[in-house]
Design a protein around this motif. Structure first.
Motif, PDB file in Angstrom:
ATOM      1  N   MET A 152      -2.514   7.548  79.335  1.00 53.57           N
ATOM      2  CA  MET A 152      -3.731   7.133  80.082  1.00 53.57           C
ATOM      3  C   MET A 152      -3.882   7.731  81.425  1.00 53.57           C
ATOM      4  O   MET A 152      -2.675   7.977  82.206  1.00 53.57           O
ATOM      5  N   ALA A 153      -4.985   8.478  81.812  1.00 53.00           N
ATOM      6  CA  ALA A 153      -5.119   8.932  82.961  1.00 53.00           C
ATOM      7  C   ALA A 153      -6.220   8.408  83.945  1.00 53.00           C
ATOM      8  O   ALA A 153      -7.153   7.917  83.168  1.00 53.00           O
ATOM      9  N   THR A 154      -6.050   8.363  85.514  1.00 53.55           N
ATOM     10  CA  THR A 154      -6.854   7.778  86.038  1.00 53.55           C
ATOM     11  C   THR A 154      -7.461   8.983  87.102  1.00 53.55           C
ATOM     12  O   THR A 154      -6.673   9.734  87.696  1.00 53.55           O
ATOM     13  N   VAL A 155      -8.643   8.879  87.275  1.00 55.77           N
ATOM     14  CA  VAL A 155      -9.189   9.987  88.037  1.00 55.77           C
ATOM     15  C   VAL A 155      -9.858   9.302  89.148  1.00 55.77           C
ATOM     16  O   VAL A 155     -10.874   8.409  88.869  1.00 55.77           O
ATOM     17  N   LEU A 156      -9.615   9.619  90.348  1.00 56.86           N
ATOM     18  CA  LEU A 156     -10.229   9.027  91.447  1.00 56.86           C
ATOM     19  C   LEU A 156     -10.830  10.133  92.394  1.00 56.86           C
ATOM     20  O   LEU A 156     -10.520  10.964  92.633  1.00 56.86           O
ATOM     21  N   PHE A 157     -12.254   9.739  92.658  1.00 58.75           N
ATOM     22  CA  PHE A 157     -13.209  10.452  93.101  1.00 58.75           C
ATOM     23  C   PHE A 157     -13.371  10.370  94.656  1.00 58.75           C
ATOM     24  O   PHE A 157     -13.892   9.042  94.969  1.00 58.75           O
ATOM     25  N   ASP A 158     -13.413  10.906  95.535  1.00 60.07           N
ATOM     26  CA  ASP A 158     -14.089  11.018  96.868  1.00 60.07           C
ATOM     27  C   ASP A 158     -15.742  11.163  96.692  1.00 60.07           C
ATOM     28  O   ASP A 158     -16.053  11.491  95.743  1.00 60.07           O
ATOM     29  N   ILE A 159     -16.320  10.297  97.548  1.00 61.57           N
ATOM     30  CA  ILE A 159     -17.787  10.629  97.532  1.00 61.57           C
ATOM     31  C   ILE A 159     -18.583  11.584  98.243  1.00 61.57           C
ATOM     32  O   ILE A 159     -18.944  12.608  97.664  1.00 61.57           O
ATOM     33  N   ASP A 160     -18.511  11.702  99.778  1.00 67.91           N
ATOM     34  CA  ASP A 160     -19.132  12.703 100.409  1.00 67.91           C
ATOM     35  C   ASP A 160     -18.731  13.948 100.110  1.00 67.91           C
ATOM     36  O   ASP A 160     -17.504  14.197 100.585  1.00 67.91           O
ATOM     37  N   GLY A 161     -19.265  14.961  99.843  1.00 65.08           N
ATOM     38  CA  GLY A 161     -18.945  16.213  99.627  1.00 65.08           C
ATOM     39  C   GLY A 161     -18.378  16.935  98.600  1.00 65.08           C
ATOM     40  O   GLY A 161     -17.929  17.906  98.170  1.00 65.08           O
ATOM     41  N   THR A 162     -17.959  15.624  97.841  1.00 66.36           N
ATOM     42  CA  THR A 162     -17.570  15.830  96.529  1.00 66.36           C
ATOM     43  C   THR A 162     -18.377  15.259  95.262  1.00 66.36           C
ATOM     44  O   THR A 162     -18.658  16.111  94.306  1.00 66.36           O
ATOM     45  N   LEU A 163     -19.037  14.203  95.200  1.00 59.29           N
ATOM     46  CA  LEU A 163     -19.869  13.813  94.253  1.00 59.29           C
ATOM     47  C   LEU A 163     -21.244  14.235  94.834  1.00 59.29           C
ATOM     48  O   LEU A 163     -22.187  14.329  93.955  1.00 59.29           O
ATOM     49  N   ILE A 164     -21.622  13.730  95.841  1.00 60.53           N
ATOM     50  CA  ILE A 164     -22.867  13.956  96.542  1.00 60.53           C
ATOM     51  C   ILE A 164     -22.938  14.452  97.948  1.00 60.53           C
ATOM     52  O   ILE A 164     -21.918  14.404  98.692  1.00 60.53           O
ATOM     53  N   HIS A 165     -24.279  14.997  98.631  1.00 68.07           N
ATOM     54  CA  HIS A 165     -24.299  15.375  99.840  1.00 68.07           C
ATOM     55  C   HIS A 165     -25.639  14.322 100.332  1.00 68.07           C
ATOM     56  O   HIS A 165     -26.619  14.397  99.828  1.00 68.07           O
ATOM     57  N   THR A 166     -25.243  13.879 101.401  1.00 67.28           N
ATOM     58  CA  THR A 166     -26.279  12.645 101.753  1.00 67.28           C
ATOM     59  C   THR A 166     -27.264  13.508 102.589  1.00 67.28           C
ATOM     60  O   THR A 166     -28.193  12.587 102.905  1.00 67.28           O
ATOM     61  N   ALA A 167     -27.139  14.625 103.011  1.00 68.42           N
ATOM     62  CA  ALA A 167     -27.837  15.333 104.095  1.00 68.42           C
ATOM     63  C   ALA A 167     -27.892  14.557 105.168  1.00 68.42           C
ATOM     64  O   ALA A 167     -28.880  14.301 105.872  1.00 68.42           O
ATOM     65  N   SER A 218       2.535   3.834  82.173  1.00 68.31           N
ATOM     66  CA  SER A 218       2.283   5.178  82.169  1.00 68.31           C
ATOM     67  C   SER A 218       0.928   6.004  82.758  1.00 68.31           C
ATOM     68  O   SER A 218       0.460   6.712  81.992  1.00 68.31           O
ATOM     69  N   GLN A 219       0.811   5.559  83.580  1.00 62.12           N
ATOM     70  CA  GLN A 219      -0.507   5.924  84.189  1.00 62.12           C
ATOM     71  C   GLN A 219      -0.458   7.296  85.232  1.00 62.12           C
ATOM     72  O   GLN A 219       0.578   7.320  85.991  1.00 62.12           O
ATOM     73  N   ARG A 220      -1.284   8.122  84.920  1.00 58.72           N
ATOM     74  CA  ARG A 220      -1.047   9.421  85.707  1.00 58.72           C
ATOM     75  C   ARG A 220      -2.387   9.358  86.462  1.00 58.72           C
ATOM     76  O   ARG A 220      -3.508   8.895  86.233  1.00 58.72           O
ATOM     77  N   ASP A 247     -11.436  23.613  83.643  1.00 60.47           N
ATOM     78  CA  ASP A 247     -10.290  23.713  84.426  1.00 60.47           C
ATOM     79  C   ASP A 247     -10.036  22.261  84.992  1.00 60.47           C
ATOM     80  O   ASP A 247      -8.753  21.850  84.946  1.00 60.47           O
ATOM     81  N   ILE A 248     -10.830  21.516  85.105  1.00 61.32           N
ATOM     82  CA  ILE A 248     -10.552  20.210  85.443  1.00 61.32           C
ATOM     83  C   ILE A 248      -9.794  19.284  84.372  1.00 61.32           C
ATOM     84  O   ILE A 248      -8.816  18.543  84.382  1.00 61.32           O
ATOM     85  N   LEU A 249     -10.437  19.264  83.203  1.00 67.58           N
ATOM     86  CA  LEU A 249     -10.184  18.782  81.970  1.00 67.58           C
ATOM     87  C   LEU A 249      -8.540  19.069  81.771  1.00 67.58           C
ATOM     88  O   LEU A 249      -7.772  18.417  81.001  1.00 67.58           O
ATOM     89  N   VAL A 250      -8.242  20.439  81.932  1.00 70.77           N
ATOM     90  CA  VAL A 250      -6.924  20.928  81.582  1.00 70.77           C
ATOM     91  C   VAL A 250      -5.926  20.207  82.639  1.00 70.77           C
ATOM     92  O   VAL A 250      -5.082  19.822  82.108  1.00 70.77           O
ATOM     93  N   GLN A 251      -6.144  19.994  83.753  1.00 67.53           N
ATOM     94  CA  GLN A 251      -5.234  19.313  84.650  1.00 67.53           C
ATOM     95  C   GLN A 251      -5.082  17.847  84.135  1.00 67.53           C
ATOM     96  O   GLN A 251      -3.905  17.388  84.168  1.00 67.53           O
ATOM     97  N   ILE A 252      -6.214  17.263  83.801  1.00 63.40           N
ATOM     98  CA  ILE A 252      -6.079  15.850  83.195  1.00 63.40           C
ATOM     99  C   ILE A 252      -5.434  15.774  81.977  1.00 63.40           C
ATOM    100  O   ILE A 252      -4.349  15.040  82.124  1.00 63.40           O
ATOM    101  N   ASN A 253      -5.479  16.809  81.085  1.00 69.63           N
ATOM    102  CA  ASN A 253      -4.862  16.716  79.866  1.00 69.63           C
ATOM    103  C   ASN A 253      -3.333  17.115  79.946  1.00 69.63           C
ATOM    104  O   ASN A 253      -2.610  16.445  79.319  1.00 69.63           O
ATOM    105  N   SER A 254      -3.217  17.947  81.029  1.00 72.25           N
ATOM    106  CA  SER A 254      -1.694  18.221  81.137  1.00 72.25           C
ATOM    107  C   SER A 254      -0.892  17.278  81.656  1.00 72.25           C
ATOM    108  O   SER A 254       0.314  17.006  81.273  1.00 72.25           O
ATOM    109  N   VAL A 255      -1.421  16.487  82.510  1.00 75.22           N
ATOM    110  CA  VAL A 255      -0.713  15.269  83.059  1.00 75.22           C
ATOM    111  C   VAL A 255      -0.491  13.990  82.182  1.00 75.22           C
ATOM    112  O   VAL A 255       0.081  13.478  82.278  1.00 75.22           O
ATOM    113  N   THR A 256      -1.647  14.128  80.912  1.00 74.12           N
ATOM    114  CA  THR A 256      -1.396  12.987  80.193  1.00 74.12           C
ATOM    115  C   THR A 256      -0.494  13.420  78.911  1.00 74.12           C
ATOM    116  O   THR A 256      -0.187  12.392  77.997  1.00 74.12           O
ATOM    117  N   ALA A 257      -0.243  14.789  78.971  1.00 78.75           N
ATOM    118  CA  ALA A 257       0.625  15.290  77.707  1.00 78.75           C
ATOM    119  C   ALA A 257       1.967  14.425  77.535  1.00 78.75           C
ATOM    120  O   ALA A 257       2.547  13.966  78.643  1.00 78.75           O
TER     121      ALA A 257
END
Ligand SMILES: [Mg+2]
Length: 237
Positions: A1-16, A174-176, A227-237
């Motif tokens: 199991m992998a957990t992906v944690l996202f920052d918001i501003d500048g990562t998901l969105i720009h609120t201008a 076993s959370q990554r 590239d991101i999925l490789v990181q996620i899959n490599s830590v769940t392997a």
């Protein structure tokens, strides 16, 4: 199991600038501060840390009472200014979230300095709020590493509950964890919880500044999904 944690501003969105504007407007209406100091840095910090520094800078008592007054006025103001600012969802975000959602082995959450109601206002405006099942927020914490610990705890609870619901068993062991953010503070707080750090250049932090933090992966934007999925899959392997 992998957990992906996202920052918001500048990562998901720009609120201008909606967040900054709502801060400035709230300090004007609530505390009579005509112009908030430009010396107070916003990026990568918790709302509470920003508010407390602004209060200290402008001679406002940095009390919990003033913090609660701030929150109560700030959230509706943020909801008003979001549609007035010409913000955007950043490249690759929707497709990446779609791809992650396909995997039952990935839990998707938030790790942000925004207060929870502010995160909800911003992400609801950009129709992304329902993508995230849990998170760590800037309501109670000044330090981003404390928010990271809260996000990790929330993810463990979520993963245990969802595994329990599916299989009748819990297995939170076993959370990554992968943290995706746009500032050195995101890389630092990823390290503080033993997570893989993915840094993205969409927030305006200079490349050399993020390179110096030695993230596990540095991306121009989140459209580099493989590239991101490789990181996620490599830590769940
Ligand atoms: Mg950010």
């Amino acid at each position: 199991m992998a957990t992906v944690l996202f920052d918001i501003d500048g990562t998901l969105i720009h609120t201008a600038g909606a967040g900054h504007r709502a801060f400035a407007d709230t300090f004007r209406t609530l505390f009579g501060i005509e112009k908030i100091s430009s010396d107070v840095r916003f990026a990568g910090r918790s709302d509470r840390a920003i508010a407390e520094e602004l209060m200290a800078t402008h001679g406002v008592a940095s009390s919990s009472e003033n913090w609660l007054r701030f929150v109560k006025a700030f959230v509706p103001r943020l909801e008003e200014v979001l549609p007035q600012c010409q913000g955007t969802v950043l490249p690759g975000v929707v497709e990446l979230l779609d791809r992650l959602k396909e995997s039952e082995q990935t839990a998707i959450g938030l790790l942000t300095g925004n207060i929870a109601a502010g995160a909800q206002a911003k992400l609801s405006h950009y129709r992304l709020w329902d993508r995230f099942a849990f998170g760590g927020y800037g309501d109670d914490w000044v330090n981003r590493n404390d928010i990271a610990a809260a996000a990790l705890a929330a993810s463990r609870t979520y993963v245990a509950q969802s595994q329990d619901a599916r299989s009748g068993k819990t297995n939170g062991e076993s959370q990554r964890v992968i943290v995706i953010g746009d500032t050195p503070a995101d890389v630092e707080c990823a390290r503080s919880i033993g997570a893989v750090a993915v840094a993205v250049l969409t927030g305006g932090v200079p490349r050399e500044v993020l390179v110096a933090t030695e993230p596990d992966l540095l991306l121009d934007d989140l459209s580099e999904i493989d590239d991101i999925l490789v990181q996620i899959n490599s830590v769940t392997a």
